[in-house]
Design a protein around this motif. Structure first.
Motif, short mmCIF file in Angstrom:
data_model
loop_
_atom_site.label_atom_id
_atom_site.label_comp_id
_atom_site.label_asym_id
_atom_site.label_seq_id
_atom_site.Cartn_x
_atom_site.Cartn_y
_atom_site.Cartn_z
N GLU A 1 64.60 43.24 80.34
CA GLU A 1 64.47 41.78 80.24
C GLU A 1 63.08 41.33 80.69
OE1 GLU A 1 66.47 39.32 79.11
OE2 GLU A 1 67.85 40.81 78.35
N ALA A 2 62.55 41.98 81.71
CA ALA A 2 61.20 41.62 82.17
C ALA A 2 60.17 41.93 81.08
CB ALA A 2 60.88 42.38 83.45
N TYR A 3 60.31 43.09 80.42
CA TYR A 3 59.38 43.43 79.34
C TYR A 3 59.50 42.44 78.17
CZ TYR A 3 58.02 47.95 81.35
OH TYR A 3 57.49 48.93 82.15
N ILE A 4 60.74 42.12 77.79
CA ILE A 4 60.94 41.19 76.66
C ILE A 4 60.29 39.84 76.96
CG2 ILE A 4 62.65 39.87 75.37
CD1 ILE A 4 64.58 42.22 75.76
N ASN A 5 60.56 39.33 78.15
CA ASN A 5 60.04 38.00 78.48
C ASN A 5 58.53 38.02 78.67
OD1 ASN A 5 62.29 35.83 78.91
ND2 ASN A 5 63.16 37.77 79.61
N LYS A 6 58.01 39.13 79.14
CA LYS A 6 56.56 39.25 79.23
C LYS A 6 55.96 39.24 77.83
CE LYS A 6 53.09 41.85 81.84
NZ LYS A 6 52.84 43.02 82.70
N GLY A 7 56.63 39.93 76.89
CA GLY A 7 56.19 39.87 75.50
C GLY A 7 56.24 38.46 74.95
N ASP A 8 57.27 37.72 75.30
CA ASP A 8 57.38 36.33 74.84
C ASP A 8 56.21 35.48 75.30
OD1 ASP A 8 59.74 36.88 73.57
OD2 ASP A 8 61.04 35.99 75.09
N VAL A 9 55.79 35.69 76.55
CA VAL A 9 54.67 34.91 77.07
C VAL A 9 53.40 35.21 76.30
CG1 VAL A 9 53.16 34.55 79.05
CG2 VAL A 9 55.63 34.60 79.37
N TYR A 10 53.12 36.50 76.06
CA TYR A 10 51.93 36.85 75.30
C TYR A 10 52.01 36.32 73.87
CZ TYR A 10 49.96 39.69 79.02
OH TYR A 10 49.41 40.09 80.21
N PHE A 11 53.21 36.32 73.31
CA PHE A 11 53.40 35.74 71.98
C PHE A 11 53.04 34.25 72.02
CE2 PHE A 11 55.42 33.88 68.39
CZ PHE A 11 55.62 34.87 67.44
N ALA A 12 53.52 33.55 73.04
CA ALA A 12 53.30 32.10 73.14
C ALA A 12 51.83 31.75 73.24
CB ALA A 12 54.06 31.54 74.34
N VAL A 13 51.02 32.62 73.90
CA VAL A 13 49.60 32.31 74.06
C VAL A 13 48.77 32.92 72.94
CG1 VAL A 13 49.84 32.09 76.55
CG2 VAL A 13 49.20 34.31 75.58
N GLY A 14 49.42 33.55 71.95
CA GLY A 14 48.71 34.05 70.78
C GLY A 14 48.16 35.46 70.91
N ASP A 15 48.54 36.19 71.95
CA ASP A 15 48.09 37.58 72.12
C ASP A 15 49.17 38.49 71.54
OD1 ASP A 15 47.22 40.06 72.89
OD2 ASP A 15 46.77 39.51 74.97
N TYR A 16 49.16 38.64 70.21
CA TYR A 16 50.26 39.33 69.53
C TYR A 16 50.23 40.84 69.74
CZ TYR A 16 50.25 34.71 67.49
OH TYR A 16 50.25 33.35 67.34
N HIS A 17 49.03 41.41 69.94
CA HIS A 17 48.96 42.84 70.20
C HIS A 17 49.70 43.19 71.50
CE1 HIS A 17 46.32 43.98 66.90
NE2 HIS A 17 45.58 42.91 67.16
N ASN A 18 49.42 42.44 72.55
CA ASN A 18 50.10 42.69 73.82
C ASN A 18 51.60 42.38 73.71
OD1 ASN A 18 48.51 43.85 75.89
ND2 ASN A 18 47.33 41.94 76.06
N ALA A 19 51.93 41.34 72.94
CA ALA A 19 53.35 41.01 72.76
C ALA A 19 54.08 42.21 72.15
CB ALA A 19 53.50 39.78 71.87
N ILE A 20 53.49 42.81 71.11
CA ILE A 20 54.10 43.98 70.48
C ILE A 20 54.23 45.13 71.46
CG2 ILE A 20 53.69 45.79 68.75
CD1 ILE A 20 52.51 43.54 66.96
N GLN A 21 53.21 45.32 72.30
CA GLN A 21 53.26 46.41 73.28
C GLN A 21 54.45 46.26 74.22
OE1 GLN A 21 49.72 46.82 75.73
NE2 GLN A 21 50.93 47.71 77.40
#
Length: 816
Positions: free
Chosen positions: A171-191
């Motif tokens: 859950e921590a990884y998923i939500n961390k991905g969501d934050v990067y998605f929200a700020v437009g850092d899609y590479h990190n979101a995918i990671q």
């Protein structure tokens, strides 16, 4: 009766008779039972997921012991399971007041606050909890709340802290991905989504979110693979919506339609599914079908300007230009920088023959977006008269599927006529509501006796489309940049001052607007529009007499100025001067006899003056002119209710609810009509629907309590009356009186006496309260007190008192 202009049809008054001779207290079993025995019975039902029954028994336990914390805690959990979050919050708040150190109550309250969109309140509780028990789950939950507030720095810090505590917390990884998605850092979101999938490879949410990130990077093949994998694991409404928009972007409309239809079947509360269906029907020129689906989307999300813009287009192509204009206006109200909505409204004005307004809208559209080719083409065509718009099909760019544009929701007034602003308070209130996407959360087993109920994680409120508040996918609604529209200074001319005044008025700076209107009027005191504009500004500032003076001056200068009479009528309306308001609204109707709003407002004025026949006639005309608007229909129902035509009233409410199924007040009023016909269960069903739509309205809990009283469900009625009492802004004697009668029926003499005392303190003229209190005093052998109360009841005019006293025999009274 005091009708308000925005709630005319919410002012129905219902009367509950006093406890009469025919109503006898039930046999009192309470002395043989303890709070603990009711609590244990409640636990049995709770463990079998029969939460309604469990709540009944917990409530019985609390009647006997209001500090029975186990019952209070478990009742909160049961309300949570039934998604009655406000009631759950009340119970957890009460627990914390009883014991400010109850950690589990804080944890449950945090979960409920989060679901009630109070992220700040949830964070405060999580702060306290983390000082005591810094666990991975609590860090994740606080991080989610920070994400909702767009406090991404603290959110990331919390997710990192959670991973320090538990490196396998997906859950921590998923939500961390969501934050990067929200700020437009899609590479990190995918990671981070990929990290989460290493831990939980069968989590369809994560595949869905990663697919959206791949789409942002243009990797369509991988995105489609992830959508397919997510649906293979678990069919989900929002995953189907996301894949549907993907297919729409690929010009595969049949596949897109199939996905949107499947999404709507899985979750009929998913507005995006109906919007997607509407888009496809619109593109296929099936405008009636498109309209039907845009209606559904707007019922679920009435503040989405894109939905409104497209429904306006559907109305337009069906030839319903006035309805189209209303939708375009609403879209502009939500987003004043929505260039396409201005352009589209201009087209509808043009086809109604109003070239001046059409040109003004196209110019506004072009000023907001100089690349709006449709607006430029329309202006050129109008200026050179090179073609007929009736034969030209125009294109709206409400949402560009390839170039991602998004919406910002703002507030403002709906402009109905030039210079006329209809504040929302003049119209029927709308009820905004949200539906959460269904998500499965794995909780450990309940341990009710030890009051342990720790979830793995609070239910998701995610950034991406896999959740209740979807905002991303191939069809993206990102925030449009706000351009400040300013007027160029052309010299200190009257026109310059008027333009500056209008600019300030649009920004809500009404004092500044008045300053510039004053300067314009100093140069030319014969311009009625200057007085009209200044009057509107004064009205906004509640300078009522100044507003009336300005509107009067405007109509003196131009007796044909409908806007002046209309606005002056609104000021009289605000001051409850309904006689003068009727006079001005009547003049506006003579000038513009096809405007439904004018009849509607005049109808409210007549209703306030109790001229019900005239009110009914105006509401009927308003409904005839605008059959898609339920306000007039609802008020027709109310007038019929007031005048005793209950069955006709019920028919009108049925029609209104079909047209506006998300209006809580309609269900509440229909409940009162059912109650008047003694259809108590139907009334209660309607009341509960109203409460679902408007869960913070204490008056609905009072109505629910009355209906449960009618159904002889006294225990549950007490719970509802108590909620109403606690949440009311002022002490209302009728709330205490009805709770007293419920206690009375249950044989709880002490509780009944306390509430009758409170009722009489607040309203010393309630004869029935004195009579009923006399009966309680008789039961507890307070003969003198009983005699005094009976005398007081008789003095206040309670009829047939001798019959009441002789009917209640000594034996029946001793049932206490």
């Amino acid at each position: 009766m005091n009708f308000s202009k925005s709630r005319l049809y919410s002012t129905l008054i219902f009367t509950i008779c006093a406890l009469s001779a025919g109503s006898q207290p039930s046999n009192n079993l309470y002395p043989q039972l303890s709070a603990e025995s009711f609590y244990k019975r409640g636990v049995e039902f709770h463990q079998n997921n029969n939460f309604d029954k469990a709540i009944n028994y917990y409530s019985e336990a609390l009647l006997l012991n209001q500090d029975h914390t186990k019952s209070l805690y478990n009742r909160g959990l049961a309300y949570y399971e039934l998604e009655k979050y406000n009631k759950a919050l009340f119970d957890f708040d009460t627990l914390i007041r009883i014991d400010p150190n109850d950690i589990q109550a804080y944890e449950q309250r945090a979960r409920v606050l989060y679901l009630l969109d109070d992220a700040e309140g949830a964070i405060k509780d999580y702060d306290l909890l983390l000082r005591n028990t810094p666990s991975s789950i609590l860090f994740v939950n606080r991080g989610k709340a920070s994400s909702v507030l767009e406090d991404y720095e603290n959110a990331i810090a919390d997710f990192d802290a959670a991973l320090e505590k538990n490196p396998s917390d997906n859950e921590a990884y998923i939500n961390k991905g969501d934050v990067y998605f929200a700020v437009g850092d899609y590479h990190n979101a995918i990671q981070f989504y990929s990290e989460a999938l290493q831990i939980a490879p069968d989590d369809e949410r994560t595949y869905n979110n990663r697919a959206n990130a791949y789409l942002k990077l243009g990797n369509n093949e991988q995105a489609l693979n992830d959508f397919n994998k997510a649906l293979e694991i678990a069919p989900n409404s929002f995953t189907y919506v996301n894949r549907g928009f993907f297919w729409l972007d690929q010009k595969e409309s049949d596949k897109a339609l199939s996905d949107f239809l499947e999404s709507s079947k899985l979750n009929y509360k998913n507005a995006l599914a109906f919007y997607g269906i509407g888009l496809i029907k619109y593109e296929r020129k099936e405008f009636s079908n498109a309209l039907e689906n845009f209606n559904k989307a707007i019922h679920l999300d009435h503040k989405n300007e894109v939905y409104l813009n497209y429904r306006g287009l559907a109305f337009h192509f069906l030839g319903l230009f006035e309805d189209a204009i209303l939708d375009f206006e609403q879209a502009i109200w939500i987003d004043p920088e929505y260039s396409e909505a201005f352009s589209n409204r201009g087209q509808s004005y043009y086809l109604l023959g109003d070239k001046e307004r059409a040109l003004e809208d196209w110019q506004k559209a072009l000023k907001i977006d100089p690349e709006n080719t449709e607006a430029q083409k329309s202006i050129n065509s109008l200026e050179f008269n090179s073609y007929d718009f009736q034969d030209e099909e125009f294109t709206a760019k409400g949402v560009d599927l390839e170039q991602e544009n998004n919406s910002t929701q703002k507030t403002g007034s709906v402009v109905a006529e030039e210079g006329i602003e209809i504040d929302e308070s003049f119209l029927q209130e709308t009820v905004a509501f949200k539906f959460a996407a269904a998500e499965e959360t794995n909780f450990p087993e309940h341990n009710f006796e030890n009051k342990v109920y720790i979830p793995k994680s609070i239910p998701q409120k995610r950034i991406s489309l896999s959740t209740e508040n979807p905002v991303d996918g191939p069809l993206v609604l990102t925030t449009k940049p706000i351009r400040v529209v300013d007027f160029e200074e052309t010299g200190h001319s009257e026109k310059y001052y008027l333009n500056r005044a209008k600019s300030f008025a649009l920004e809500g700076k009404y004092n500044d607007a008045i300053t510039f209107y004053n300067k314009a009027i100093a140069l030319n005191n014969k311009n009625p529009n200057a007085f009209l504009g200044r009057g509107v500004a004064h009205h906004k500032l509640q300078n009522y007499q100044n507003a009336i003076d300005d509107f009067s001056k405007a109509v003196d200068l131009d007796p044909s100025l409908t806007d002046g009479f209309y606005n002056r009528g609104n000021v009289y309306f605000d001051q409850n001067d309904f006689k003068n308001a009727v006079r001005d609204y009547s003049i506006t109707i003579r000038h513009k006899p096809k405007n439904a709003t004018f009849y509607y407002l005049r109808g409210i004025c007549f209703a306030n003056r109790k001229l019900y026949k005239k009110a009914l006639k105006d509401f009927n005309e308003s409904h005839h002119l605008n059959p898609n608007d339920t306000k007039a229909l609802s008020n027709m129902a109310t007038i019929k209710f007031i005048t005793g035509n209950i069955f006709e009233s019920l028919e009108d409410y049925n029609q209104a609810i079909k047209k506006s199924p998300s209006e809580s007040i309609l269900y509440a009023n229909r409940a009162k009509a059912h109650q008047a016909l003694k259809m108590y269960q139907k009334a209660l069903n309607d009341c509960e629907k109203a409460m679902d739509l408007d869960p913070n309205n204490e008056a609905l809990y009072f109505l629910s309590g009355v209906l449960k009283y009618d159904l002889k469900n006294y225990t549950e009625s007490i719970a509802d009356f108590s909620y109403a009492i606690i949440n009311s802004d002022s002490e209302r004697p009728e709330y205490f009186y009805h709770r007293a009668m419920s206690f009375h029926h249950l044989g709880l003499a002490t509780n009944a006496l306390e509430d009758y005392n409170k009722t009489i303190l607040l309203n010393p003229y309630n004869a029935e309260a004195f009579y009923n209190r006399a009966m309680v005093k008789k039961a507890i052998e307070d003969e003198n007190g009983c005699h005094e109360d009976l005398k007081k009841a008789e003095a206040l005019g309670l009829e047939n008192l001798s019959n009441f006293t002789t009917t209640l025999s000594q034996e029946k009274l001793k049932q206490y």
